[in-house]
Write a protein that holds these residues in place. Sequence first.
Motif, mmCIF file in Angstrom:
data_model
loop_
_atom_site.group_PDB
_atom_site.id
_atom_site.type_symbol
_atom_site.label_atom_id
_atom_site.label_comp_id
_atom_site.label_asym_id
_atom_site.label_seq_id
_atom_site.Cartn_x
_atom_site.Cartn_y
_atom_site.Cartn_z
ATOM 1 N N ARG A 63 61.432 13.590 -55.607
ATOM 2 C CA ARG A 63 60.553 12.425 -55.389
ATOM 3 C C ARG A 63 60.270 11.701 -56.702
ATOM 4 N NH1 ARG A 63 57.775 16.022 -51.852
ATOM 5 N NH2 ARG A 63 56.245 16.479 -53.472
ATOM 6 N N LEU A 66 62.997 9.463 -57.916
ATOM 7 C CA LEU A 66 63.027 8.172 -57.224
ATOM 8 C C LEU A 66 61.962 7.235 -57.790
ATOM 9 C CD1 LEU A 66 63.541 9.421 -53.551
ATOM 10 C CD2 LEU A 66 65.241 8.357 -55.041
ATOM 11 N N GLU A 70 62.508 3.520 -59.646
ATOM 12 C CA GLU A 70 61.743 2.314 -59.348
ATOM 13 C C GLU A 70 61.051 1.778 -60.597
ATOM 14 O OE1 GLU A 70 60.054 -0.814 -57.128
ATOM 15 O OE2 GLU A 70 61.806 0.468 -56.850
ATOM 16 N N ASN A 144 56.490 11.055 -46.066
ATOM 17 C CA ASN A 144 56.980 9.688 -46.224
ATOM 18 C C ASN A 144 57.253 9.422 -47.704
ATOM 19 O OD1 ASN A 144 57.447 6.923 -46.312
ATOM 20 N ND2 ASN A 144 55.932 6.466 -44.737
ATOM 21 N N GLU A 146 59.296 7.286 -49.120
ATOM 22 C CA GLU A 146 59.371 5.864 -49.466
ATOM 23 C C GLU A 146 57.986 5.310 -49.812
ATOM 24 O OE1 GLU A 146 60.895 1.598 -47.526
ATOM 25 O OE2 GLU A 146 61.221 3.488 -46.452
ATOM 26 N N VAL A 149 56.886 6.723 -53.249
ATOM 27 C CA VAL A 149 57.547 6.063 -54.385
ATOM 28 C C VAL A 149 56.905 4.710 -54.650
ATOM 29 C CG1 VAL A 149 59.712 5.030 -55.178
ATOM 30 C CG2 VAL A 149 59.718 7.299 -54.096
ATOM 31 N N HIS A 150 56.643 3.957 -53.593
ATOM 32 C CA HIS A 150 56.025 2.636 -53.750
ATOM 33 C C HIS A 150 54.650 2.750 -54.397
ATOM 34 C CE1 HIS A 150 53.408 -0.674 -52.378
ATOM 35 N NE2 HIS A 150 54.479 -1.428 -52.612
#
Length: 348
Positions: A63, A66, A70, A144, A146, A149-150
């Motif tokens: 994680r 990632l 980003e 989750n 994604e 990461v955001h």
Amino acid sequence: MDQHNSDSSSEGRDEERSETKIQPVILCGGFGTRLWPLSNKNLPKQFITLKDKGTFLEETIRRISLVMKECRRKGYRSCEPLLVMHKEHRLPEELAEHGNNVIYENYANDTAVAVARAALETKKRHEDDQVIMIVLPADHYIENVEAFVHDISEGITEVDSKNIVLYGIDPTSPETKYGYIIPSINGVWFREKPDADTALELIKQHALWNSGIFAANVDTTLSSLRESPYNILDWIVNPREGKAPSFDVAVLQEYPIIHSHYCLRWRWSDVGTWESFTEIPEVKAEMSETSTIVMRDCTNVNVLNRSPGNVVIIGCDDLLVITSGSDLLIMPNTGDFNNQLKEIATKL
């Protein structure tokens, strides 16, 4: 603001980011005694394997890699994660590539001392460069990825030279095992592990659970530790057995400039009990495979068999049964026996 000033401001932020490094720090020194027998002194919680996935630690590294990708997209310079680990534990072969980035601790002094070691190592490695530390536990579950990461990458952009950014989770109950991030007219303040009545009042004030993840400038982290009334850096200068205060107690409850980043849709768990462990989708799937489990006339009995033999249960209700190698746990599904299990597992 006119277009020229807007462009200049944007260019300034981009230039500042290009000079800033992001140093992930993964805290993996715990023993996870509440998940005995899967978690034990030789194979603690962060090394437990999830069905169809790697260990908790492997998933955490995946994680954060990632997140670093980003952050690079946003213009930052990213670094390989530092792992803070107890000397009795060793990385599995699957993670051997991270061997040069492990900080081994002689004693399990809790998170404030671990963060101090990581901050000093970060400062040593990067000298006077601008560095933001993103510190996270090795043994949490986040479904989750994604969303994670955001939120983590966005929270990093909110770090300045003085604040500490805490990542908050929307509470679902007045839990007493988490810290709470509380908004107020004077900013944000932190309360570590309140009692149930206080937790309920804090939730009414729109407080968030502390996820155990924070981001801060390395110099801010070190100064907050030096200024802590608990004299945390003395544990580095004079290493010794014993529990120092956690980072939450030593720093967050005292620090005046806290920023909260609200995290959505993570489906997060700190996996601190068997109840939370058995709610993980991969674990539920594993427990549904009953080729080595036979139950007759049972109600509300959950079994996780990680031993080579068979498990037979007849005429029982409201039980949790966990096997691992030659060890066996039988515990009621109702009631709170987590502290008793921790005490017994520590002695074992």
